[in-house]
Design a protein around this motif. Structure first.
Motif, PDB file in Angstrom:
ATOM      1  N   ALA A 258      -7.206  -2.147   1.282  1.00 41.32           N
ATOM      2  CA  ALA A 258      -6.124  -2.489   0.362  1.00 41.32           C
ATOM      3  C   ALA A 258      -6.635  -2.563  -1.073  1.00 41.32           C
ATOM      4  O   ALA A 258      -5.956  -2.121  -2.011  1.00 41.32           O
ATOM      5  CB  ALA A 258      -5.481  -3.818   0.768  1.00 41.32           C
TER       6      ALA A 258
ATOM      7  N   ILE B 199       0.056  -5.859  -3.386  1.00 41.56           N
ATOM      8  CA  ILE B 199      -1.193  -5.762  -2.623  1.00 41.56           C
ATOM      9  C   ILE B 199      -2.079  -6.971  -2.905  1.00 41.56           C
ATOM     10  O   ILE B 199      -2.600  -7.606  -1.981  1.00 41.56           O
ATOM     11  CB  ILE B 199      -1.942  -4.453  -2.946  1.00 41.56           C
ATOM     12  CG1 ILE B 199      -1.153  -3.244  -2.432  1.00 41.56           C
ATOM     13  CG2 ILE B 199      -3.346  -4.468  -2.342  1.00 41.56           C
ATOM     14  CD1 ILE B 199      -1.695  -1.908  -2.906  1.00 41.56           C
TER      15      ILE B 199
ATOM     16  N   ILE C  74       0.842  -1.194   0.000  1.00 43.61           N
ATOM     17  CA  ILE C  74       0.000   0.000   0.000  1.00 43.61           C
ATOM     18  C   ILE C  74       0.875   1.241   0.000  1.00 43.61           C
ATOM     19  O   ILE C  74       0.658   2.166  -0.787  1.00 43.61           O
ATOM     20  CB  ILE C  74      -0.965  -0.012   1.205  1.00 43.61           C
ATOM     21  CG1 ILE C  74      -2.016  -1.114   1.031  1.00 43.61           C
ATOM     22  CG2 ILE C  74      -1.635   1.348   1.368  1.00 43.61           C
ATOM     23  CD1 ILE C  74      -2.864  -1.371   2.259  1.00 43.61           C
TER      24      ILE C  74
END
Length: 110
Positions: A90, A66, A58
């Motif tokens: 996320a 991610i 992130i």
């Protein structure tokens, strides 16, 4: 309204949303830490490592990282509570999709 004014207005709204998502992310991280300290969070060592990788992804805006870390966090079983919130946030950072509606949920919790 000129194109420049419209662009500036849009960028200002996006900046406000990004700040709100940053606050939501920080609160979620604090919730995870609190859950862990209170013994309410059962995660494996591998999941902790994946959570750290996810947060790094992130921060670095690395969508591949991610997505992979998100899959790994939930691979060892059902995820709920603050971890589920982290995975949802996320996804927003991975897709660069920052709508206003999820912020309303976060603000209602605060």
């Amino acid at each position: 309204m000129t194109a420049e004014e419209m662009t500036n207005r849009y960028l200002q709204r996006l900046d406000n949303r990004l700040r709100a998502y940053e606050m939501a992310l920080n609160q979620t991280i604090a919730d995870i830490e609190s859950d862990y300290d209170q013994g309410c969070l059962g995660v494996t060592e591998a999941q902790w490592q994946d959570i750290i990788v996810l947060l790094g992804g992130i921060v670095q805006a690395n969508t591949r990282m991610i997505h992979e870390a998100s899959k790994n966090v939930s691979a060892d079983g059902e995820v709920s509570g603050s971890l589920l919130n982290l995975l949802e946030l996320a996804e927003h950072f991975a897709t660069l999709d920052f709508p206003e509606s999820p912020l309303i949920k976060q603000e209602a919790k605060a």
